[in-house]
Design a protein around this motif. Sequence first.
Motif, PDB file in Angstrom:
ATOM      1  N   TRP A  96      70.884 189.273  69.442  1.00  0.00           N
ATOM      2  CA  TRP A  96      69.639 190.041  69.386  1.00  0.00           C
ATOM      3  C   TRP A  96      69.172 190.117  67.935  1.00  0.00           C
ATOM      4  O   TRP A  96      69.913 189.774  67.019  1.00  0.00           O
ATOM      5  CB  TRP A  96      69.823 191.444  69.967  1.00  0.00           C
ATOM      6  CG  TRP A  96      70.825 192.294  69.230  1.00  0.00           C
ATOM      7  CD1 TRP A  96      72.186 192.181  69.269  1.00  0.00           C
ATOM      8  CD2 TRP A  96      70.550 193.377  68.335  1.00  0.00           C
ATOM      9  NE1 TRP A  96      72.771 193.128  68.462  1.00  0.00           N
ATOM     10  CE2 TRP A  96      71.797 193.888  67.882  1.00  0.00           C
ATOM     11  CE3 TRP A  96      69.367 193.982  67.881  1.00  0.00           C
ATOM     12  CZ2 TRP A  96      71.900 194.957  67.002  1.00  0.00           C
ATOM     13  CZ3 TRP A  96      69.468 195.060  66.996  1.00  0.00           C
ATOM     14  CH2 TRP A  96      70.723 195.532  66.575  1.00  0.00           C
ATOM     15  N   ASP A 106      70.162 191.465  75.567  1.00  0.00           N
ATOM     16  CA  ASP A 106      70.519 192.859  75.718  1.00  0.00           C
ATOM     17  C   ASP A 106      72.005 193.076  75.916  1.00  0.00           C
ATOM     18  O   ASP A 106      72.506 194.160  75.663  1.00  0.00           O
ATOM     19  CB  ASP A 106      69.736 193.470  76.881  1.00  0.00           C
ATOM     20  CG  ASP A 106      68.235 193.434  76.602  1.00  0.00           C
ATOM     21  OD1 ASP A 106      67.749 194.368  75.970  1.00  0.00           O
ATOM     22  OD2 ASP A 106      67.585 192.449  76.981  1.00  0.00           O
ATOM     23  N   GLU A 142      65.121 188.606  72.701  1.00  0.00           N
ATOM     24  CA  GLU A 142      66.106 189.675  72.627  1.00  0.00           C
ATOM     25  C   GLU A 142      67.173 189.494  73.698  1.00  0.00           C
ATOM     26  O   GLU A 142      66.875 189.307  74.870  1.00  0.00           O
ATOM     27  CB  GLU A 142      65.380 191.025  72.827  1.00  0.00           C
ATOM     28  CG  GLU A 142      66.301 192.222  72.887  1.00  0.00           C
ATOM     29  CD  GLU A 142      65.567 193.469  73.290  1.00  0.00           C
ATOM     30  OE1 GLU A 142      66.222 194.502  73.473  1.00  0.00           O
ATOM     31  OE2 GLU A 142      64.335 193.414  73.448  1.00  0.00           O
ATOM     32  N   GLU A 153      74.197 190.952  66.229  1.00  0.00           N
ATOM     33  CA  GLU A 153      72.857 190.898  65.656  1.00  0.00           C
ATOM     34  C   GLU A 153      72.659 189.604  64.862  1.00  0.00           C
ATOM     35  O   GLU A 153      73.537 189.171  64.126  1.00  0.00           O
ATOM     36  CB  GLU A 153      72.645 192.129  64.768  1.00  0.00           C
ATOM     37  CG  GLU A 153      71.191 192.415  64.458  1.00  0.00           C
ATOM     38  CD  GLU A 153      70.649 191.573  63.326  1.00  0.00           C
ATOM     39  OE1 GLU A 153      69.453 191.198  63.369  1.00  0.00           O
ATOM     40  OE2 GLU A 153      71.416 191.275  62.379  1.00  0.00           O
ATOM     41  N   ARG A 169      64.816 188.458  79.683  1.00  0.00           N
ATOM     42  CA  ARG A 169      65.927 188.938  78.881  1.00  0.00           C
ATOM     43  C   ARG A 169      67.196 188.169  79.247  1.00  0.00           C
ATOM     44  O   ARG A 169      67.339 187.673  80.378  1.00  0.00           O
ATOM     45  CB  ARG A 169      66.152 190.442  79.084  1.00  0.00           C
ATOM     46  CG  ARG A 169      64.994 191.309  78.583  1.00  0.00           C
ATOM     47  CD  ARG A 169      64.847 191.197  77.081  1.00  0.00           C
ATOM     48  NE  ARG A 169      63.801 192.065  76.560  1.00  0.00           N
ATOM     49  CZ  ARG A 169      62.552 191.680  76.337  1.00  0.00           C
ATOM     50  NH1 ARG A 169      62.186 190.427  76.621  1.00  0.00           N
ATOM     51  NH2 ARG A 169      61.676 192.529  75.841  1.00  0.00           N
ATOM     52  N   THR A 204      76.511 194.895  72.271  1.00  0.00           N
ATOM     53  CA  THR A 204      75.883 193.939  73.174  1.00  0.00           C
ATOM     54  C   THR A 204      76.850 192.842  73.585  1.00  0.00           C
ATOM     55  O   THR A 204      76.635 192.166  74.593  1.00  0.00           O
ATOM     56  CB  THR A 204      74.635 193.293  72.536  1.00  0.00           C
ATOM     57  OG1 THR A 204      75.012 192.481  71.429  1.00  0.00           O
ATOM     58  CG2 THR A 204      73.639 194.350  72.084  1.00  0.00           C
TER      59      THR A 204
END
Length: 244
Positions: free
Chosen positions: A232, A243, A241, A204, A63, A128
């Motif tokens: 992400w 985080d 992804e 996003e 991650r 995020t």
Amino acid sequence: MQELSPRMVRVTLGGEGLQGFPTPQPAASVRVLLPEAGEHDPELPTWTGNEFRRADGRRPTIRTFTPRRLDGAALLLDVDVVVHGEEGAASRWARSAEAGSAVALSGPGRGYQIDPEARAFVLIGDETALPAIGQLLEAIPPDRSVRAVVELASPEARLDAPPYRGSDVDWMVRPDHDPPGDRLFEAAAATEVAPDTRLWVAGEAAAVQRVRRLLFHDRQVPRHQATVRGYWKHGRAGDDEADS
């Protein structure tokens, strides 16, 4: 582990492996290899030329996080992790990590170079991006105009502690039925990018792709004036992804 809000926790990494770790630029990234269930030490994967694989052929759990604070003298590195209602691998790790638990770390990746000629900055992101936005608010010279817009999945994700500077940050809660990133896109569309303004957007992936098209294709904003990053992917909990 320190809870910053019901939606975000801070995990502190430490040890001799941080000796000589470069000081990250604001909004940089690190990649963390998380242990599998039952592992005390994570198995270091092998690079195949295209991707990392474990000895049994499976993809490792990696991650990407923002290195929120590095204490080079104490050999400590903080990463802030968004925890979700339907917890993914990073959320489970952040909630359950204990002192002495091992991870592997690589980085730091490229951060954001603050343009000394810019007089105004607009920072737009979802939760995020909060660790990166916090670093940028700390790093941008205090004599510059700075506005931040943050899209939240719920009101409880809001952070009130410094460096979030009161009216400098607009908190926008996304209605449950709306896809992630709509408020982020609207904020970017409403921003006038003057020649002395720099725009930083992260969140996003599909939403920031819309922002890229808007800025660079539709509005022909010069590339040096805007930085747009996908952190992400909605509906995907894979190795890509990010985080926080």
